[in-house]
Write a protein that holds these residues in place. Structure first.
Motif, short mmCIF file in Angstrom:
data_model
loop_
_atom_site.label_atom_id
_atom_site.label_comp_id
_atom_site.label_asym_id
_atom_site.label_seq_id
_atom_site.Cartn_x
_atom_site.Cartn_y
_atom_site.Cartn_z
N GLU B 457 0.71 -1.42 -0.03
CA GLU B 457 0.02 -0.08 -0.06
C GLU B 457 0.94 1.25 -0.14
OE1 GLU B 457 -4.08 0.52 2.36
OE2 GLU B 457 -2.39 0.71 3.35
N ALA B 458 1.90 1.16 0.96
CA ALA B 458 2.96 2.34 0.93
C ALA B 458 3.62 2.56 -0.57
CB ALA B 458 3.89 2.09 2.10
N GLU B 459 3.82 1.56 -0.94
CA GLU B 459 4.61 1.82 -2.45
C GLU B 459 3.65 2.30 -3.32
OE1 GLU B 459 7.95 -1.76 -2.33
OE2 GLU B 459 5.74 -2.34 -2.95
N THR B 460 2.34 2.06 -3.52
CA THR B 460 1.38 2.48 -4.18
C THR B 460 1.21 3.85 -3.93
OG1 THR B 460 0.38 0.33 -4.04
CG2 THR B 460 -1.01 1.95 -5.09
N PHE B 461 0.94 4.34 -2.82
CA PHE B 461 0.67 5.62 -2.50
C PHE B 461 1.78 6.43 -2.75
CE2 PHE B 461 -2.46 4.24 1.19
CZ PHE B 461 -3.19 4.22 0.28
N ALA B 462 3.20 5.97 -2.73
CA ALA B 462 4.45 6.76 -3.16
C ALA B 462 4.18 7.24 -4.43
CB ALA B 462 5.53 6.02 -2.72
N LEU B 463 3.53 6.47 -5.37
CA LEU B 463 3.42 6.67 -6.56
C LEU B 463 2.87 7.97 -7.20
CD1 LEU B 463 2.35 3.11 -8.10
CD2 LEU B 463 4.58 4.34 -8.61
N ILE B 464 1.89 8.42 -6.25
CA ILE B 464 1.37 9.67 -6.37
C ILE B 464 2.36 10.90 -6.48
CG2 ILE B 464 -0.98 8.79 -5.68
CD1 ILE B 464 -0.89 10.35 -3.37
N ILE B 501 1.52 8.31 4.22
CA ILE B 501 0.16 8.49 3.88
C ILE B 501 -0.50 7.15 4.19
CG2 ILE B 501 -1.50 8.62 2.04
CD1 ILE B 501 0.63 9.67 0.20
N VAL B 502 -1.65 7.51 5.14
CA VAL B 502 -2.68 6.46 5.42
C VAL B 502 -4.02 6.83 5.19
CG1 VAL B 502 -3.66 5.45 7.34
CG2 VAL B 502 -1.38 6.05 7.48
N SER B 503 -4.55 5.85 4.08
CA SER B 503 -5.88 6.18 3.32
C SER B 503 -6.80 4.87 3.40
CB SER B 503 -5.41 6.43 2.11
OG SER B 503 -6.85 6.97 1.48
N GLY B 506 -13.00 5.28 1.51
CA GLY B 506 -14.52 5.72 2.09
C GLY B 506 -14.33 6.37 3.21
N LEU B 507 -13.29 6.24 4.12
CA LEU B 507 -13.15 6.90 5.16
C LEU B 507 -12.27 8.14 5.32
CD1 LEU B 507 -13.06 3.74 7.60
CD2 LEU B 507 -14.62 5.32 7.41
N GLY B 508 -11.44 8.30 4.44
CA GLY B 508 -10.77 9.42 4.35
C GLY B 508 -8.95 9.15 4.30
N THR B 509 -8.31 10.30 4.44
CA THR B 509 -6.94 10.06 3.88
C THR B 509 -6.21 10.94 5.05
OG1 THR B 509 -7.20 10.02 1.80
CG2 THR B 509 -5.05 10.53 2.43
N SER B 510 -4.86 10.40 5.44
CA SER B 510 -4.25 11.19 6.39
C SER B 510 -2.70 11.08 6.00
CB SER B 510 -4.47 10.53 7.85
OG SER B 510 -3.31 11.04 8.58
N VAL B 511 -2.30 12.55 5.68
CA VAL B 511 -0.87 12.42 5.32
C VAL B 511 0.08 13.19 6.67
CG1 VAL B 511 0.64 13.68 3.43
CG2 VAL B 511 -1.80 13.10 2.82
N THR B 512 1.15 12.76 6.90
CA THR B 512 1.83 13.22 7.68
C THR B 512 3.23 13.47 7.13
OG1 THR B 512 0.77 11.73 9.35
CG2 THR B 512 2.68 12.72 10.22
N LEU B 513 3.57 14.49 7.58
CA LEU B 513 5.05 15.05 7.15
C LEU B 513 5.92 15.04 8.45
CD1 LEU B 513 4.03 18.11 5.09
CD2 LEU B 513 3.97 16.04 4.37
N ARG B 514 7.02 14.20 8.10
CA ARG B 514 7.85 14.24 9.46
C ARG B 514 9.10 15.09 9.18
NH1 ARG B 514 10.14 10.85 13.68
NH2 ARG B 514 8.23 9.83 13.50
N LEU B 515 9.30 16.31 9.79
CA LEU B 515 10.22 17.23 9.38
C LEU B 515 11.21 17.46 10.73
CD1 LEU B 515 7.75 19.82 7.85
CD2 LEU B 515 9.33 18.37 6.66
N PRO B 516 12.54 17.67 10.39
CA PRO B 516 13.45 18.12 11.38
C PRO B 516 13.01 19.32 12.04
CG PRO B 516 14.46 18.33 9.30
CD PRO B 516 13.23 17.87 8.73
N LEU B 517 13.49 19.45 13.36
CA LEU B 517 13.03 20.74 14.01
C LEU B 517 14.01 21.76 13.50
CD1 LEU B 517 12.86 19.67 17.82
CD2 LEU B 517 11.14 20.65 16.14
#
Lengths: 114, 675
Positions: B457-464, B501-503, B506-517
């Motif tokens: 799933e993660a690989e698929t989402f990475a395609l976008i 990305i977690v999607s 029918g329920l939604g998508t959540s994108v999390t950016l992990r950034l250095p401080l």
């Protein structure tokens, strides 16, 4: 005339009998430090101080409080301090407008400017 | 002598303040849209407009002041309960704010305001507020009919005002404030010179004068206080009604109570917050200098370690301690809460929802989370694209949502929180989720993946995130996501961050950016290969194990190490970077955690910890992605800072490609990029 724009708005002329401070144009915060040192210099000479406001167009809070403090100083040390006639009417009413009633009331000229 | 730069400086500080107020105004307006009767919000908006008008006029932005004046009038009417808050008024005010913003930026390189739309907006505002163009509007409070709410009776107020010490230096003329008070009603003024010190001690640029005034007006204390809003910090201000008879007092108290059940603070600024406005460039310079200092200090420590001089060593240690404290402090100064960035998106969501005919609510969490200003500055664009995508593709119209048994109002949730040396920024929606089948088939169509490829799933989402993935065709109608996502990826990469990305369909998508401080300094491990030194970020490094010649031979030429029964693939940096020296008998594997799992990097020697100031390699080397920057070491040599994530990805890609064509060569591994 063109040079006038660049002229320093405060000058001190010293003579045998008195110190004359001339203010010119808009006397505001940009020349407050200059005015202060001239006032101190004039008072330090011990001779009567006269200030000419004749060609002043605008006197801001800094200049007003400096003149006020200088006059108070002169009074306590017994040095004469006078604001010369004529004083532009707009200046007097601007001072009244800003609540400097006591100060405006003392703008009674002591002597005519020469 | 008056200087141009002084005036410019004042204008600049006005611009900065105005920008902040505009952001605040915008979010207040959008909140007001949700809660139309909120007196506190209306007051906040009025005061914001008033401040912009007042200080704008003070600094020579006359058009801006005149324009804002009309808006202020409208909100004064709202405040006095004579005008209703309508969506029309809010939209109108929002577009007026855009024009005000343009006027603020005029002369600072921004686009200029559009005169035609200004006129149009003004005409509408006047129409709504019921003001004729010539009418000076507000200011003549005495002419207004008395109203019950919050005063209205003509009465006397005693006002004492002593400007703060820096008021004149800041370019504010107290006399203009008196004029402004005169617009509220009759004013008698008396200047008090009691605080003027002897001439010798007098600071010529400080205001020692205080004013005692009596104002006869129908305006209330808030309205009077508003006059001083721009100068209130640091000044002494008391506004007291002259005593009334008892019946009047009771009546007023009752009125006030009725009008404002919660009671309200007289102004919005937090009390006694003492802070300093500093241009960002100065701060950058400061951090740069601290960076240089850290470098020099490293050199000093090295020299101290070489010499057998206890006194010298002691001084060096002391400097090390101070430098480290200074470094932490300077980093701290750059930390800002992300709130302002988040708030900016209220407007985007509001406008997009209106344009797309969707009903969307923006919620936030952790807006006070602090991160480096550079990171915040870079974050706006990616967040905008993510929100746009959610609004555009993830979220359906209210009807469709209702048909699917969802709440008709959709939610976009922005969140921020710290996690170790990173900060996690989340954008989630309760929309349709990503259709991974559609993404997959599109990727196969574009030749990005093989038709029979097994993708997680993660690989698929990475395609976008592939450049141009969705721009060629209207795939967005099916898959949901795509536009602008490559921008997101690029920006996050340049910040050395990752995307998760977690999607759920029918329920939604959540994108999390992990950034250095922070971007300026990292804790690293210094390693050497041959004559070259490299820095590996300490944050991802797990452990360090030995690699002997026998181990290598035992592995049959495969680059895999057995660590406590776990097989860990490794990359020989010597081969990777084509360093032509003989390896030592015992090498070291640095085991690093990457998104692709654990990875080893084989180096000659681990030299130790180092606090590393990251220097950019410049545009010329931008395509070299396995290196995230360079640093100057204590001995003056340059060490490249490696990006383990990229190195691992490169190696994997090369291995996949190699398996497909022919055995992977070191040269292949070196080439970054092209899939």
């Amino acid at each position: 005339v063109a040079l006038k724009e660049f002229a320093v708005p405060v000058t001190l002329e010293r003579s045998e009998e008195l110190s004359l401070i001339r203010l010119d144009g808009a006397v505001d915060i940009t020349c407050a430090a200059e005015l202060k040192s001239l006032l101190i210099e004039a008072l330090a000479s011990g001779k009567p101080v006269e200030a000419s406001l004749e060609s002043v167009t605008d006197l801001d809070v800094t200049a007003t409080q400096l003149l006020w403090a200088a006059r108070r100083e002169a009074e306590t040390s017994g040095v004469g301090f006078a604001l010369l006639d004529p004083i532009p009417e707009p200046l007097t009413s601007a001072l009244l407008h800003a609540g400097f009633e006591d100060f405006a009331a003392t703008l009674v000229p002591a002597r005519r400017a020469r | 002598v008056p200087t141009v730069s002084n005036a410019d400086q004042f204008k600049q500080s006005f611009r900065e303040e105005a920008r902040e107020i505009l952001v605040d105004l915008e979010s207040a307006l959008l909140e007001l849209n949700e809660n139309r009767a909120d007196q506190e919000l209306i007051g906040r908006i009025f005061r914001g407009l008033h401040t912009i008008k007042g200080s704008g006029a003070m600094f020579g932005f006359d058009d801006l002041a005149a324009f804002t004046h009309n808006l202020e009038t409208a909100f004064d009417e709202v405040r006095n309960g004579r005008l209703q808050v309508t969506p029309e008024l809010i939209d109108l005010t929002l577009s007026a704010l855009d024009q005000i913003r343009a006027m603020v930026e005029e002369g600072a390189g921004g686009p200029s305001a559009d005169a035609a739309s200004c006129t149009q907006i003004l005409a509408k505002v006047r129409q709504i507020a019921g003001v004729s163009p010539g009418q000076p509007a507000k200011n003549t409070a005495t002419a207004q009919p008395p109203v019950a709410a919050g005063g209205g009776q003509v009465r006397d107020w005693h006002i004492r005002f002593a400007p703060g010490p820096d008021m004149l230096r800041d370019g504010t003329n107290p006399l203009l404030l008196l004029d402004e008070l005169r617009q509220l009603g009759g004013l008698s003024v008396r200047a008090s010179m009691a605080a003027v010190p002897p001439l010798g001690e007098l600071d010529p640029e400080r205001c020692y004068v205080a004013w005692d005034m009596v104002l006869t007006t129908a305006a209330d204390a808030d309205a009077i206080r508003d006059v001083f809003i721009f100068v209130e910090d640091g000044c002494e201000l008391t506004i007291e009604p002259t005593p009334l008879c008892e019946a009047e007092v009771t009546a007023r108290a009752l009125d006030e109570q009725r009008a404002q059940p919660g009671g309200r603070r007289s102004y919005d600024k937090p009390d006694n917050v003492s802070s300093l406005r500093v241009p960002a460039a100065k701060l950058d310079q400061f951090v740069d200098l601290v960076g240089e200092l850290v470098t020099v200090q490293a050199r000093l420590s090295e020299i101290a370690a070489r010499r057998d001089d206890p006194e010298f060593a002691e001084v060096s240690e002391e400097i090390e301690r101070l430098t480290s404290a200074l470094r932490e402090n300077s980093m701290n100064i750059r930390m800002l809460p992300i709130r302002a960035t988040f708030e900016k998106f209220r407007r985007l969501v509001h406008d997009l929802a209106r344009d797309l005919g969707k009903d969307v609510e923006l919620t936030m969490e952790g807006a006070d989370t602090e991160l480096d200003k550079t990171v915040i500055d870079q974050l706006g664009d990616p967040l905008m694209h993510l929100i746009r995508n959610s609004m555009d593709h993830g979220i359906s119209s209210p009807e469709v949502r209702a048909a699917h048994g969802k709440r008709s109002t959709a939610t976009i949730h922005l969140s921020a929180r710290h996690s170790g040396a990173s900060v996690l920024i989340g954008v989630s929606d309760d929309g349709n989720g990503i259709d991974s089948e559609a993404v997959r088939s599109r990727a196969i169509e574009k030749g990005l993946v093989a038709a029979d490829a097994q993708l997680t799933e993660a690989e698929t989402f990475a395609l976008i995130f592939q450049p141009g993935f969705s721009t060629a065709k209207q795939v967005t109608d099916v898959s949901g996501r795509g536009v602008g996502m490559d921008v997101v990826r690029q920006r996050v990469d340049s910040l050395r961050g990752t995307i998760d990305i977690v999607s759920k369909p029918g329920l939604g998508t959540s994108v999390t950016l992990r950034l250095p401080l922070t971007l300026a300094i990292i804790d690293g491990l210094l390693v050497s290969v041959g004559d070259a030194c490299f820095v590996l970020p300490l944050a991802n490094t797990l452990e360090c194990i030995e690699l002997t010649r026998e181990d290598t031979q035992r592995a049959n030429g495969k680059h895999v190490a057995n660590v406590r029964d776990e097989l860990i693939p490794y990359i020989r940096l010597r081969e990777h970077f084509n360093i032509r020296t003989e390896p030592p008998a015992i090498e070291q594997i640095m085991v690093v955690e990457t998104e692709e799992g654990r990875f080893g990097f084989v180096v000659d020697q681990v030299l130790g910890n180092c606090q590393t100031v990251i220097k950019n390699l410049g545009r010329f080397y931008r395509h070299v992605q396995v290196v995230s920057g360079a640093t100057i070491l204590g001995n003056g040599t340059v060490a490249l800072i490696l990006d383990p994530q990229r190195l691992a990805q490169d190696a994997l890609r090369a291995a996949v490609q190699g398996a497909r064509e022919r055995p992977a060569s070191a040269h292949k591994v070196l080439r970054p990029g092209v899939p």
